[in-house]
Design a protein around this motif. Structure first.
Motif: not given
Length: 337
Positions: A101-112, A281-285, A319-322, A335-336
């Protein structure tokens, strides 16, 4: 590795982190991207250019757009996403997975992508669609989307009053037969190794549906290449202009193992798709699914609506995460973890 030419002008894959990556450029993916782009989200659609309905001459059962070629709907959809700042990139996804996750704890994904390019995103919408698996009968696939059809609502009007054959694949074909009987008085049901109980045979007889129990060996063509009928294993040829087949439907999952999305099966071995909840929505956050990758019966209109709902839901949670991140920064919180 062979290089596949894009069927349209492809945008440049952005550097940095985008708000959302949409995997799949069909009705669900483009409408999800449209909702996000109109909300001023940075969004990238990764599109392989191989939609399920590519063989079809037109989309039907979708108000206003009824009769429009699928390629034209997608062309306009790509341009509308771009109109609001979204990007549409031609490519095959090789892998997609969550990262630190980023410094603020938000999710991140890499798509290759298969060519090595990659993009990082905060959220992912999977709208890969599905593949139709046809019975292995010589000559069948050559007519797919034209004289070999699967959906009475997508193709039924166009084949009305023709001599139609139902090529049975399982219990679902029984209901298939009743729907196509509404469209023609000349209907033959090829059991092709599946079973019919006496009650069903009586119901078919009451509707003048002819039953053939001898298995189908191959498709027979006219001299001009159009469908003439089917040859049975006893050598008999049954003339038919159209064949209706209840295909097995398989969600496209290539490159998505890293997301660890749960799957679900349809009854009677009819298909397998991604499991999803409210708004995709899925079980994967941080991962949503939309369209017939999860709703295997969804037509173009339903898929587009599902994409829009998922896109709006993604924007709402972003919007909530922001806001959470802004509040933490304003209060000087670390940071989280």
């Amino acid at each position: 590795m062979a290089v596949t030419t894009s069927p349209y002008v492809s945008d440049v894959l952005p550097s940095g982190t985008v708000d959302a990556v949409v995997i799949g450029g069909g009705a669900a993916g483009l409408n999800g991207a449209l909702m996000l782009a109109r909300s001023r989200r940075s969004v990238v659609v990764i599109d392989s250019g191989t939609p399920r309905n590519a063989p079809a001459e037109a989309v039907h059962g979708f108000i206003v757009l009824d009769g429009t070629p699928p390629r034209e709907i997608l062309r306009q959809g790509r341009e509308q996403v771009r109109q609001y700042g979204g990007r549409v990139v031609f490519g095959e996804v090789a892998s997609a997975e969550p990262v630190v996750p980023s410094a603020d704890g938000d999710l991140r994904f890499t798509v290759t992508l298969a060519d090595g390019r990659s993009v990082t995103a905060r959220r992912v919408l999977v709208a890969t669609g599905l593949q139709d698996v046809l019975p292995e009968i010589p000559g069948l696939t050559e007519h797919w989307g034209h004289s070999v059809v699967h959906c009475p609502y997508c193709h039924g009007w166009e084949v009305r009053d023709e001599p139609i054959g139902i090529l049975a694949t399982g219990p679902a074909s029984i209901g298939h037969a009743l729907l196509f009987r509404q469209l023609t008085e000349d209907l033959t049901y090829f059991t092709h190794g599946t079973s019919l109980d006496e009650d069903t045979r009586a119901r078919f007889a009451a509707r003048s549906i002819h039953i053939v129990d001898t298995p189908v060996q191959e498709i027979v063509n006219n001299e001009d290449g159009t469908l003439a009928g089917v040859r049975l294993t006893d050598g008999q040829v049954v003339a038919r202009r159209v064949l209706a087949v209840a295909t097995r439907m398989e969600a496209r999952t290539e490159g998505l193992d890293g997301l660890k999305l749960p799957m679900q099966d349809l009854p009677d071995n009819m298909g397998r798709g991604f499991a999803s909840g409210m708004a995709g929505t899925t079980e994967a956050p941080g991962v949503w699914v939309a369209g017939n990758a999860t709703d295997l019966s969804a037509q173009v209109g339903a898929s587009a609506a599902a994409g829009a709902l998922a896109g709006a839901h993604i924007n709402g949670l972003l919007a909530t995460a922001d806001t959470d991140a802004a509040l933490a920064a304003a209060q000087g919180e670390p940071p989280a973890p």
